[in-house]
Write a protein that holds these residues in place. Structure first.
Motif, PDB file in Angstrom:
ATOM      1  N   GLU A  40     -43.949 -11.509  28.737  1.00  0.00           N
ATOM      2  CA  GLU A  40     -44.336 -10.476  29.692  1.00  0.00           C
ATOM      3  C   GLU A  40     -43.096  -9.897  30.374  1.00  0.00           C
ATOM      4  OE1 GLU A  40     -47.396  -9.459  29.834  1.00  0.00           O
ATOM      5  OE2 GLU A  40     -48.237 -11.055  28.598  1.00  0.00           O
ATOM      6  N   SER A  41     -43.225  -8.702  30.908  1.00  0.00           N
ATOM      7  CA  SER A  41     -42.124  -8.034  31.599  1.00  0.00           C
ATOM      8  C   SER A  41     -41.586  -8.910  32.732  1.00  0.00           C
ATOM      9  CB  SER A  41     -42.612  -6.695  32.159  1.00  0.00           C
ATOM     10  OG  SER A  41     -41.575  -6.061  32.859  1.00  0.00           O
ATOM     11  N   GLY A  42     -40.277  -9.112  32.749  1.00  0.00           N
ATOM     12  CA  GLY A  42     -39.636  -9.899  33.787  1.00  0.00           C
ATOM     13  C   GLY A  42     -39.700 -11.403  33.584  1.00  0.00           C
TER      14      GLY A  42
END
Length: 128
Positions: A40-42
């Motif tokens: 996932e993003s981050g």
């Protein structure tokens, strides 16, 4: 413009001489793979892998050494698959996203039909 590849992580879990592989549902081709999923993003890759193995298999793992990466282009997307050795710390494997699991030896890996993105990892594991 080409879309960036989807970053995916996979775990290589071993038990003695055996390696855990999981089989996708027939609706997804029924191919075998090493368990894991999208980052996932981050999210850090090891954190994503630990999360995915909990969500997919209900096991807690310690993510270990990085093994390899594969960039594979499918007709509708590209996948950058990064794999890590993992140690199972707790939990009994319960399948939530797969129809089957198998513990196989290096020599048995050729007996299973793997997704294209996983094939280079299979070859690497057969040499180790």
């Amino acid at each position: 413009m080409t879309k960036a590849p989807i970053l995916v992580v996979a775990g290589v879990l071993t038990d003695g001489d055996s390696i855990l592989i999981t089989q996708r549902f027939d609706s997804e081709g029924g191919l075998w793979e090493f368990p894991g999923g999208k980052v996932e993003s981050g999210e850090r890759e090891p954190d994503a892998l630990a999360r995915e193995l909990w969500e997919e298999l209900e096991i807690r793992v310690k993510v270990g050494v990085y093994l390899t990466e594969t960039l594979h282009h499918y007709p509708t997307k590209s996948i950058l698959l990064r794999s890590y050795r993992c140690e199972q710390l707790e939990g009994d494997i319960t399948l939530h996203c797969h129809q089957a699991k198998a513990w196989v030896t290096q020599s048995e890996l050729d007996d299973y039909l793997f997704s294209d993105a996983d094939k280079p990892l299979v070859e690497l594991l057969k040499r180790k």
